[in-house]
Scaffold this active site. Structure first.
Site, PDB file in Angstrom:
ATOM      1  N   GLU A  92       2.879  22.466 -72.315  1.00 40.01           N
ATOM      2  CA  GLU A  92       3.132  21.015 -72.880  1.00 40.01           C
ATOM      3  C   GLU A  92       4.458  20.820 -73.484  1.00 40.01           C
ATOM      4  OE1 GLU A  92       0.616  20.429 -76.242  1.00 40.01           O
ATOM      5  OE2 GLU A  92       0.884  18.281 -76.209  1.00 40.01           O
ATOM      6  N   HIS A 115       2.821  25.171 -80.541  1.00 34.00           N
ATOM      7  CA  HIS A 115       1.464  25.534 -80.816  1.00 34.00           C
ATOM      8  C   HIS A 115       0.870  26.548 -79.220  1.00 34.00           C
ATOM      9  CE1 HIS A 115       0.889  21.368 -79.091  1.00 34.00           C
ATOM     10  NE2 HIS A 115      -0.105  22.015 -78.481  1.00 34.00           N
TER      11      HIS A 115
HETATM   12 CO    CO Z   1      -1.060  20.689 -77.118  1.00 36.38          CO
END
Ligand code: CO
Length: 132
Positions: free
Chosen positions: A128, A7
């Site tokens: 991330e 994402h």
């Molecule tokens: Co995230």
């Protein structure tokens, strides 16, 4: 080591406006807002054919994105998330190569282990990693 883009997270100053933009203007598949008190954010997941967008809005007093929105009042890309098969092995490899890992491996907003990497080591982008 890294796999799919899981994402892109975008911090937004007004969640209703951002939802309307993605749903009505861009015609995306926009989910319902979810409060994530452990992470200090309200999240809206937008499902695209090949990845997801996550709209992040501050929740509570000490939201980790409050400072980001102060510096970026109209919002902005907060982080990108890559998938890894083994997050501990990925973390160990990164530490061994001198990258700065921010904190410990935690359970992220999708219920899977995640860890964050310092933007100064990755071209100004907070990264991330999520174990899939
Ligand atoms: Co995230």
């Amino acid at each position: 080591m890294i796999g799919n883009l899981n994402h892109v997270a975008i911090a937004v100053p007004d969640l209703d406006v951002a939802v309307a933009t993605y749903r009505d203007t861009l015609g995306a598949n926009v989910g319902a807002p979810q409060d994530e008190p452990d992470h200090g954010v309200t999240v809206v997941f937008i499902t695209l054919p090949n990845t997801k967008i996550e709209l992040l809005y501050p929740l509570g007093e000490n939201s980790p994105i409050a400072g980001f929105l102060e510096k970026n009042p109209s919002g902005g890309i907060h982080h990108i998330c890559y998938e890894v098969a083994d997050i501990e092995a990925a973390r160990d490899k990164l530490v061994a190569s001198g990258a700065r890992v921010l904190g410990d491996i935690k359970i992220g907003a999708h219920g899977k282990p995640v860890v964050f990497l310092h933007p100064k080591d990755f071209n100004g982008t907070l990264v991330e990693l999520e174990q899939i």
